[in-house]
Scaffold this motif. Structure first.
Motif, PDB file in Angstrom:
ATOM      1  N   GLY A  94       0.792  -1.217   0.000  1.00 44.13           N
ATOM      2  CA  GLY A  94       0.000   0.000   0.000  1.00 44.13           C
ATOM      3  C   GLY A  94       0.826   1.270   0.000  1.00 44.13           C
ATOM      4  O   GLY A  94       1.979   1.296   0.430  1.00 44.13           O
ATOM      5  N   GLU A  95       0.219   2.336  -0.511  1.00 41.37           N
ATOM      6  CA  GLU A  95       0.837   3.654  -0.489  1.00 41.37           C
ATOM      7  C   GLU A  95       0.476   4.368   0.817  1.00 41.37           C
ATOM      8  O   GLU A  95      -0.577   4.096   1.395  1.00 41.37           O
ATOM      9  N   PRO A  96       1.317   5.289   1.318  1.00 43.35           N
ATOM     10  CA  PRO A  96       2.604   5.625   0.697  1.00 43.35           C
ATOM     11  C   PRO A  96       3.662   4.577   1.029  1.00 43.35           C
ATOM     12  O   PRO A  96       3.792   4.172   2.179  1.00 43.35           O
ATOM     13  N   ARG A  97       4.345   4.125  -0.013  1.00 42.19           N
ATOM     14  CA  ARG A  97       5.410   3.141   0.179  1.00 42.19           C
ATOM     15  C   ARG A  97       6.744   3.849   0.001  1.00 42.19           C
ATOM     16  O   ARG A  97       6.952   4.551  -0.983  1.00 42.19           O
ATOM     17  N   SER A  98       7.623   3.643   0.953  1.00 41.29           N
ATOM     18  CA  SER A  98       8.921   4.299   0.942  1.00 41.29           C
ATOM     19  C   SER A  98       9.676   3.986  -0.350  1.00 41.29           C
ATOM     20  O   SER A  98       9.845   2.829  -0.734  1.00 41.29           O
ATOM     21  N   ALA A  99      10.130   5.055  -1.034  1.00 36.58           N
ATOM     22  CA  ALA A  99      10.932   4.862  -2.245  1.00 36.58           C
ATOM     23  C   ALA A  99      12.230   4.133  -1.914  1.00 36.58           C
ATOM     24  O   ALA A  99      12.724   3.329  -2.713  1.00 36.58           O
ATOM     25  N   LEU A 100      12.770   4.431  -0.732  1.00 33.20           N
ATOM     26  CA  LEU A 100      13.993   3.760  -0.298  1.00 33.20           C
ATOM     27  C   LEU A 100      13.738   2.270  -0.111  1.00 33.20           C
ATOM     28  O   LEU A 100      14.521   1.428  -0.569  1.00 33.20           O
ATOM     29  N   ALA A 101      12.631   1.924   0.556  1.00 36.07           N
ATOM     30  CA  ALA A 101      12.298   0.522   0.769  1.00 36.07           C
ATOM     31  C   ALA A 101      12.090  -0.185  -0.557  1.00 36.07           C
ATOM     32  O   ALA A 101      12.559  -1.322  -0.764  1.00 36.07           O
ATOM     33  N   GLU A 102      11.389   0.458  -1.468  1.00 37.68           N
ATOM     34  CA  GLU A 102      11.105  -0.160  -2.763  1.00 37.68           C
ATOM     35  C   GLU A 102      12.382  -0.401  -3.549  1.00 37.68           C
ATOM     36  O   GLU A 102      12.576  -1.469  -4.141  1.00 37.68           O
ATOM     37  N   ALA A 103      13.281   0.580  -3.532  1.00 33.92           N
ATOM     38  CA  ALA A 103      14.544   0.425  -4.249  1.00 33.92           C
ATOM     39  C   ALA A 103      15.379  -0.704  -3.657  1.00 33.92           C
ATOM     40  O   ALA A 103      15.961  -1.522  -4.385  1.00 33.92           O
ATOM     41  N   CYS A 104      15.435  -0.775  -2.324  1.00 38.47           N
ATOM     42  CA  CYS A 104      16.225  -1.821  -1.666  1.00 38.47           C
ATOM     43  C   CYS A 104      15.604  -3.201  -1.902  1.00 38.47           C
ATOM     44  O   CYS A 104      16.326  -4.187  -2.079  1.00 38.47           O
ATOM     45  N   PHE A 105      14.276  -3.267  -1.875  1.00 38.11           N
ATOM     46  CA  PHE A 105      13.594  -4.545  -2.097  1.00 38.11           C
ATOM     47  C   PHE A 105      13.922  -5.095  -3.479  1.00 38.11           C
ATOM     48  O   PHE A 105      14.297  -6.265  -3.629  1.00 38.11           O
ATOM     49  N   HIS A 106      13.812  -4.264  -4.492  1.00 40.84           N
ATOM     50  CA  HIS A 106      14.064  -4.732  -5.857  1.00 40.84           C
ATOM     51  C   HIS A 106      15.554  -4.960  -6.101  1.00 40.84           C
ATOM     52  O   HIS A 106      15.936  -5.843  -6.870  1.00 40.84           O
ATOM     53  N   GLU A 107      16.397  -4.170  -5.429  1.00 44.40           N
ATOM     54  CA  GLU A 107      17.836  -4.404  -5.557  1.00 44.40           C
ATOM     55  C   GLU A 107      18.226  -5.716  -4.899  1.00 44.40           C
ATOM     56  O   GLU A 107      19.095  -6.427  -5.392  1.00 44.40           O
ATOM     57  N   ALA A 108      17.575  -6.058  -3.782  1.00 45.58           N
ATOM     58  CA  ALA A 108      17.849  -7.331  -3.115  1.00 45.58           C
ATOM     59  C   ALA A 108      17.543  -8.499  -4.045  1.00 45.58           C
ATOM     60  O   ALA A 108      18.288  -9.489  -4.098  1.00 45.58           O
ATOM     61  N   ALA A 109      16.447  -8.392  -4.794  1.00 46.83           N
ATOM     62  CA  ALA A 109      16.085  -9.464  -5.731  1.00 46.83           C
ATOM     63  C   ALA A 109      17.183  -9.649  -6.777  1.00 46.83           C
ATOM     64  O   ALA A 109      17.504 -10.780  -7.167  1.00 46.83           O
ATOM     65  N   THR A 110      17.785  -8.543  -7.203  1.00 41.86           N
ATOM     66  CA  THR A 110      18.856  -8.621  -8.199  1.00 41.86           C
ATOM     67  C   THR A 110      20.155  -9.129  -7.584  1.00 41.86           C
ATOM     68  O   THR A 110      20.813 -10.019  -8.114  1.00 41.86           O
ATOM     69  N   LEU A 111      20.509  -8.569  -6.417  1.00 47.49           N
ATOM     70  CA  LEU A 111      21.780  -8.940  -5.783  1.00 47.49           C
ATOM     71  C   LEU A 111      21.805 -10.403  -5.374  1.00 47.49           C
ATOM     72  O   LEU A 111      22.839 -11.059  -5.406  1.00 47.49           O
ATOM     73  N   LEU A 112      20.643 -10.909  -4.936  1.00 48.40           N
ATOM     74  CA  LEU A 112      20.577 -12.285  -4.450  1.00 48.40           C
ATOM     75  C   LEU A 112      20.026 -13.235  -5.503  1.00 48.40           C
ATOM     76  O   LEU A 112      19.687 -14.374  -5.218  1.00 48.40           O
ATOM     77  N   ASP A 113      19.928 -12.740  -6.748  1.00 53.11           N
ATOM     78  CA  ASP A 113      19.434 -13.530  -7.882  1.00 53.11           C
ATOM     79  C   ASP A 113      17.996 -13.967  -7.726  1.00 53.11           C
ATOM     80  O   ASP A 113      17.516 -14.792  -8.495  1.00 53.11           O
ATOM     81  N   GLY A 114      17.314 -13.460  -6.698  1.00 51.65           N
ATOM     82  CA  GLY A 114      15.911 -13.795  -6.505  1.00 51.65           C
ATOM     83  C   GLY A 114      15.646 -15.250  -6.276  1.00 51.65           C
ATOM     84  O   GLY A 114      14.526 -15.727  -6.429  1.00 51.65           O
ATOM     85  N   SER A 115      16.675 -16.010  -5.876  1.00 54.65           N
ATOM     86  CA  SER A 115      16.480 -17.456  -5.699  1.00 54.65           C
ATOM     87  C   SER A 115      16.690 -17.840  -4.260  1.00 54.65           C
ATOM     88  O   SER A 115      17.521 -17.270  -3.565  1.00 54.65           O
ATOM     89  N   PRO A 116      15.946 -18.828  -3.739  1.00 58.25           N
ATOM     90  CA  PRO A 116      16.092 -19.265  -2.363  1.00 58.25           C
ATOM     91  C   PRO A 116      17.495 -19.782  -2.100  1.00 58.25           C
ATOM     92  O   PRO A 116      18.097 -20.446  -2.934  1.00 58.25           O
ATOM     93  N   GLY A 117      18.003 -19.481  -0.921  1.00 54.95           N
ATOM     94  CA  GLY A 117      19.292 -20.021  -0.516  1.00 54.95           C
ATOM     95  C   GLY A 117      19.122 -21.245   0.328  1.00 54.95           C
ATOM     96  O   GLY A 117      18.027 -21.659   0.655  1.00 54.95           O
ATOM     97  N   GLU A 118      20.212 -21.851   0.677  1.00 56.99           N
ATOM     98  CA  GLU A 118      20.187 -23.056   1.521  1.00 56.99           C
ATOM     99  C   GLU A 118      20.874 -22.743   2.832  1.00 56.99           C
ATOM    100  O   GLU A 118      21.813 -21.988   2.854  1.00 56.99           O
TER     101      GLU A 118
END
Length: 298
Positions: free
Chosen positions: A274-298
């Motif tokens: 929901g809005e308002p959603r922090s731009a910082l949070a959104e950027a970090c969330f999507h960057e995490a998906a890229t940095l961690l390849d979006g795949s589950p770890g073990e």
């Protein structure tokens, strides 16, 4: 009305104490109290119930507080958005963490810190329920918690890890020859466990119960550091997540995998939809998906 008054109001909500709120806002207590009274006069409403100490918010205060959180989130989001347009991530990322997460949060913090030197972090150890509440109330930007029963209409989750468990022990006090341990081998050990009701403890209880085992914990606590202290002193062994980095906290710690031992739900990074959603949070969330390849770890 100015943004500082709203910050004072939200700080009072978070600390539930005038003195602590003043310290958090780097002002004196009389200044904080005066500015809140000025806000009340401007709005023509009593917001705070006062006695000898803080006694809570009035009904009107709770309603104004909800708007204050949204306005502060929008204020912070504006600056974060402007920084993002300049190719920067700045500000403070507020991250709620469940105790004994099977994913080392410092791995994520380190990735962000390396890429964005101006970024600051506030970490809070909370239950999964409190993390969702903090996200919903804009008191947290992201949560590292379990994904079971996640309301996908209001929250988005990125799966990070399927949390496996191991037995943490100090090799000066306990020694095991096997490279892995069965649940049956743990039942009679002096165990230190998180308090009942916590998600990780529920997974442990399920592991024993599903095999007809009933251990008698020697120590129970809701504080991870107390578990580590007890293990180091040889009072008990503790069931901990693999990959959490906790076995590096003691010079003589060893974390031995437990056979067929996983938490009941995978761990994930969570953000509110929901809005308002922090731009910082959104950027970090999507960057995490890229940095961690979006795949589950073990």
């Amino acid at each position: 009305m100015d943004i500082k008054q709203l910050k004072f109001l939200c700080a009072l909500d978070e600390t539930r104490h005038f003195g602590q709120a003043a310290v958090r806002c780097h002002v004196t207590q009389p200044t904080l109290s005066m500015r809140l009274r000025n806000l009340e006069e401007e709005l023509g409403l009593e917001l705070v119930r006062r006695g000898q100490r803080f006694e809570g918010f009035t009904e009107a205060g709770e309603r104004v507080l909800a708007w204050a959180r949204s306005l502060l989130a929008a204020h912070d989001g504006l600056y974060a958005e402007a920084a993002a347009c300049r190719g920067q991530l700045v500000g403070t990322l507020r991250l709620g963490l469940v105790p004994l997460a099977g994913f080392d949060p410092m791995r994520l913090i380190e990735l962000f810190a390396q890429r964005h030197p101006e970024l600051r972090f506030q970490l809070y150890a909370l239950s999964s329920e409190n993390i969702l509440e903090g996200l919903a109330r804009n008191q947290l930007d992201l949560g590292l918690s379990y994904l079971d029963r996640l309301d996908r209409e209001h929250f988005e989750g990125l799966e990070l890890a399927s949390t496996r468990m191991g037995l943490l022990h100090d090799c000066r006090h306990f020694q095991f020859d096997s490279p892995s341990l069965a649940w049956e081998a743990l039942a009679d050990l002096p165990l230190g466990l998180l308090a009942t009701g916590m998600h990780f403890r529920q997974s442990i209880d399920h592991g024993f119960r599903s095999r007809g085992l009933t251990p008698q914990p020697r120590l129970e606590t809701d504080a991870v550091h107390q578990l580590l202290q007890a293990v180091e002193r040889g009072l008990c062994c503790a069931i901990m997540p693999l990959g959490s980095g906790l076995d590096a906290q003691g010079e003589h710690f060893t974390l031995t995998p437990i056979e067929d031992a996983r938490t009941l739900s995978p761990l994930g990074l969570i953000i509110r939809r929901g809005e308002p959603r922090s731009a910082l949070a959104e950027a970090c969330f999507h960057e995490a998906a890229t940095l961690l390849d979006g795949s589950p770890g073990e």
